[in-house]
Design a protein around this motif. Structure first.
Motif, PDB file in Angstrom:
ATOM      1  N   VAL A  93       0.837  -1.197   0.000  1.00 30.26           N
ATOM      2  CA  VAL A  93       0.000   0.000   0.000  1.00 30.26           C
ATOM      3  C   VAL A  93       0.874   1.251   0.000  1.00 30.26           C
ATOM      4  N   SER A  94       1.909   1.263   0.821  1.00 33.67           N
ATOM      5  CA  SER A  94       2.800   2.424   0.888  1.00 33.67           C
ATOM      6  C   SER A  94       3.476   2.682  -0.450  1.00 33.67           C
ATOM      7  N   LEU A  95       3.883   1.599  -1.122  1.00 36.48           N
ATOM      8  CA  LEU A  95       4.561   1.741  -2.408  1.00 36.48           C
ATOM      9  C   LEU A  95       3.623   2.284  -3.481  1.00 36.48           C
ATOM     10  N   LEU A  96       2.423   1.684  -3.591  1.00 40.55           N
ATOM     11  CA  LEU A  96       1.514   2.024  -4.679  1.00 40.55           C
ATOM     12  C   LEU A  96       0.722   3.302  -4.429  1.00 40.55           C
ATOM     13  N   GLN A  97       0.449   3.622  -3.162  1.00 37.82           N
ATOM     14  CA  GLN A  97      -0.442   4.739  -2.878  1.00 37.82           C
ATOM     15  C   GLN A  97       0.262   5.961  -2.313  1.00 37.82           C
ATOM     16  N   ILE A  98       1.541   5.837  -1.986  1.00 31.56           N
ATOM     17  CA  ILE A  98       2.292   7.000  -1.495  1.00 31.56           C
ATOM     18  C   ILE A  98       3.540   7.234  -2.346  1.00 31.56           C
ATOM     19  N   VAL A  99       4.417   6.233  -2.396  1.00 32.80           N
ATOM     20  CA  VAL A  99       5.705   6.420  -3.082  1.00 32.80           C
ATOM     21  C   VAL A  99       5.514   6.637  -4.577  1.00 32.80           C
ATOM     22  N   LEU A 100       4.773   5.740  -5.242  1.00 31.77           N
ATOM     23  CA  LEU A 100       4.591   5.859  -6.694  1.00 31.77           C
ATOM     24  C   LEU A 100       3.945   7.175  -7.099  1.00 31.77           C
ATOM     25  N   PRO A 101       2.823   7.599  -6.494  1.00 30.66           N
ATOM     26  CA  PRO A 101       2.247   8.883  -6.897  1.00 30.66           C
ATOM     27  C   PRO A 101       3.191  10.070  -6.701  1.00 30.66           C
ATOM     28  N   LEU A 102       3.935  10.078  -5.586  1.00 28.45           N
ATOM     29  CA  LEU A 102       4.844  11.197  -5.343  1.00 28.45           C
ATOM     30  C   LEU A 102       5.989  11.223  -6.346  1.00 28.45           C
ATOM     31  N   VAL A 103       6.518  10.059  -6.691  1.00 22.60           N
ATOM     32  CA  VAL A 103       7.581   9.990  -7.701  1.00 22.60           C
ATOM     33  C   VAL A 103       7.060  10.501  -9.040  1.00 22.60           C
ATOM     34  N   LEU A 104       5.862  10.084  -9.413  1.00 25.99           N
ATOM     35  CA  LEU A 104       5.293  10.522 -10.687  1.00 25.99           C
ATOM     36  C   LEU A 104       5.030  12.028 -10.690  1.00 25.99           C
ATOM     37  N   LEU A 105       4.587  12.579  -9.572  1.00 29.33           N
ATOM     38  CA  LEU A 105       4.322  14.016  -9.504  1.00 29.33           C
ATOM     39  C   LEU A 105       5.617  14.826  -9.586  1.00 29.33           C
ATOM     40  N   VAL A 106       6.681  14.316  -8.975  1.00 34.57           N
ATOM     41  CA  VAL A 106       7.991  14.980  -9.109  1.00 34.57           C
ATOM     42  C   VAL A 106       8.434  14.950 -10.566  1.00 34.57           C
ATOM     43  N   TRP A 107       8.180  13.835 -11.242  1.00 31.41           N
ATOM     44  CA  TRP A 107       8.541  13.708 -12.654  1.00 31.41           C
ATOM     45  C   TRP A 107       7.798  14.745 -13.501  1.00 31.41           C
ATOM     46  N   VAL A 108       6.539  15.017 -13.174  1.00 33.08           N
ATOM     47  CA  VAL A 108       5.770  16.022 -13.914  1.00 33.08           C
ATOM     48  C   VAL A 108       6.391  17.404 -13.754  1.00 33.08           C
ATOM     49  N   VAL A 109       6.924  17.686 -12.577  1.00 31.47           N
ATOM     50  CA  VAL A 109       7.516  19.000 -12.327  1.00 31.47           C
ATOM     51  C   VAL A 109       8.796  19.208 -13.137  1.00 31.47           C
ATOM     52  N   LEU A 110       9.532  18.128 -13.398  1.00 30.18           N
ATOM     53  CA  LEU A 110      10.792  18.248 -14.135  1.00 30.18           C
ATOM     54  C   LEU A 110      10.539  18.733 -15.558  1.00 30.18           C
ATOM     55  N   PRO A 111      11.467  19.513 -16.128  1.00 27.73           N
ATOM     56  CA  PRO A 111      11.249  20.093 -17.459  1.00 27.73           C
ATOM     57  C   PRO A 111      11.269  19.040 -18.567  1.00 27.73           C
ATOM     58  N   SER A 112      10.512  19.317 -19.627  1.00 28.83           N
ATOM     59  CA  SER A 112      10.515  18.500 -20.840  1.00 28.83           C
ATOM     60  C   SER A 112      11.130  19.308 -21.968  1.00 28.83           C
ATOM     61  N   ASP A 113      11.702  18.601 -22.950  1.00 29.74           N
ATOM     62  CA  ASP A 113      12.370  19.336 -24.034  1.00 29.74           C
ATOM     63  C   ASP A 113      11.451  19.592 -25.222  1.00 29.74           C
ATOM     64  N   SER A 114      10.173  19.135 -25.132  1.00 32.51           N
ATOM     65  CA  SER A 114       9.242  19.333 -26.243  1.00 32.51           C
ATOM     66  C   SER A 114       7.823  19.377 -25.705  1.00 32.51           C
ATOM     67  N   PHE A 115       6.940  20.013 -26.480  1.00 29.97           N
ATOM     68  CA  PHE A 115       5.544  20.096 -26.051  1.00 29.97           C
ATOM     69  C   PHE A 115       4.878  18.720 -26.136  1.00 29.97           C
ATOM     70  N   GLY A 116       5.219  17.936 -27.156  1.00 22.59           N
ATOM     71  CA  GLY A 116       4.658  16.595 -27.281  1.00 22.59           C
ATOM     72  C   GLY A 116       5.069  15.700 -26.126  1.00 22.59           C
ATOM     73  N   GLY A 117       6.332  15.777 -25.740  1.00 18.01           N
ATOM     74  CA  GLY A 117       6.806  14.986 -24.609  1.00 18.01           C
ATOM     75  C   GLY A 117       6.124  15.386 -23.321  1.00 18.01           C
ATOM     76  N   PHE A 118       5.906  16.701 -23.165  1.00 17.69           N
ATOM     77  CA  PHE A 118       5.223  17.196 -21.971  1.00 17.69           C
ATOM     78  C   PHE A 118       3.781  16.667 -21.898  1.00 17.69           C
ATOM     79  N   LEU A 119       3.088  16.699 -23.036  1.00 16.89           N
ATOM     80  CA  LEU A 119       1.709  16.223 -23.059  1.00 16.89           C
ATOM     81  C   LEU A 119       1.617  14.740 -22.717  1.00 16.89           C
ATOM     82  N   LEU A 120       2.516  13.931 -23.281  1.00 17.15           N
ATOM     83  CA  LEU A 120       2.488  12.498 -22.999  1.00 17.15           C
ATOM     84  C   LEU A 120       2.803  12.221 -21.535  1.00 17.15           C
ATOM     85  N   LYS A 121       3.784  12.930 -21.002  1.00 19.00           N
ATOM     86  CA  LYS A 121       4.173  12.713 -19.611  1.00 19.00           C
ATOM     87  C   LYS A 121       3.048  13.093 -18.658  1.00 19.00           C
ATOM     88  N   THR A 122       2.492  14.296 -18.822  1.00 20.44           N
ATOM     89  CA  THR A 122       1.477  14.763 -17.880  1.00 20.44           C
ATOM     90  C   THR A 122       0.173  13.977 -18.012  1.00 20.44           C
TER      91      THR A 122
END
Length: 327
Positions: A8-37
């Protein structure tokens, strides 16, 4: 139980937070940003709809949704989006875009399946009143598809042992919810009294006759259970065209007897942790009356609505003050 908490901790806390940090990181293209977010958003939605949010607060998926919107807004406010570049550059950026596309596909598949589970099965649906006394309750398992209702696996007639339990195929399982939005004081306390639903009052959701009542089974420490006497302490109420089964009730709490006629809202007993229950919760299901020589919950399963609502995993229900409604 420790393994469950870790998962539960892995799937409901760690994974979402890691993914949200990934969204904050910059993308080098608009298409890449759309797919990531969009991939992260779809997976967060799938987790919100499919997972049981009871060990950690039920409201956490909504908080993740706000963080996801905030992360996207951050890119717009900081003008970090590359509108002039549609496609990613380099192996790493293409890999990042591919991961986003996979998350999008997986998230949409699971989210769609969970949303389809909000449609009742193609059987006659039985309406009952809210059986709970005062309190807040969360559906841990319920709905019209197995992805949100684990009971539906007992519809599989190829598994012999499921035939004795077939009546519970459209069951609902309820947890109690405390002021913090969790089901218990702590992650997985052994004392059943630490769970919000333990001792919660149960009332007849219809007028009918008590078919069966058992009150002598022990309430177990978490996560012990009795896999032989699966219902534990229970009440089976015949409401005319269907039977309503309450399972895992508290030892000594049942105040009705077999053959007794009960009125709508009459007290039946309390929620406990008896039978095949690894932690305190209410199991309730509706079935046709089984044959006289058949197991007690082997009747034809029927979907149910409570106060007109077909409840699925993640839905919340407020109890009623039956004492005021029916003195």
């Amino acid at each position: 139980m420790d393994e469950m908490i870790a998962m539960v901790s892995l799937l409901q806390i760690v994974l979402p937070l890691v993914l949200l940090v990934w969204v904050v990181l910059p993308s080098d293209s608009f298409g890449g940003f759309l797919l990531k977010t969009s991939g992260v958003g779809a997976l967060l939605l799938a987790l919100a709809l499919v997972a049981q949010w009871a060990v950690i607060p039920w409201w956490l998926p909504r908080f993740y949704g706000l963080l996801w919107v905030g992360a996207i807004a951050y890119h717009f406010m900081r003008r970090r989006l590359r509108y002039d570049k549609v496609l990613p550059s380099g192996r790493w950026r293409w890999t990042e875009a591919a991961v986003g596309a996979v998350l999008l596909a997986v998230g949409l598949w699971f989210a769609t399946a969970a949303i389809m589970g909000r449609t009742p099965p193609p059987s006659r649906t039985i309406d009952i009143a809210n059986p709970f006394g005062p309190g807040s309750y969360l559906v841990g398992s319920g709905g019209g598809r197995e992805i949100v209702n684990a009971h539906m696996r007992t519809l599989d007639t190829s598994v012999p042992r499921y035939r004795s339990w077939r009546g519970q195929s459209y069951a609902l399982d309820f947890f109690g919810v405390n002021a913090l939005g969790t089901r218990a004081r702590g992650l997985s306390p052994k004392d059943p009294a630490a769970y919000a639903i333990f001792g919660a009052a149960l009332h007849a959701p219809c007028a009918g006759m008590v078919v069966a009542a058992e009150s002598s089974r022990p309430d177990f420490q978490v996560p012990q259970q009795d896999t032989v006497n699966r219902l534990g302490n229970h009440v089976i109420l015949d409401c005319g065209d269907a039977q309503i089964v309450f399972a895992h009730m508290q030892q000594g709490s049942i105040v009705v007897d077999p053959g007794e006629r009960v009125a709508l809202g009459q007290r039946l007993g309390s929620v406990g942790n008896s039978g095949a229950s690894t932690e305190p919760h209410l199991h309730i299901h509706v079935q046709r009356a089984p044959a006289s020589d058949a197991p007690p919950i082997s009747g034809e399963p029927l979907p149910l609505r409570i106060d007109g609502e077909f409840l699925v995993r993640g839905d919340r229900l407020k109890g009623r003050d039956w004492k005021k409604e029916i003195p």
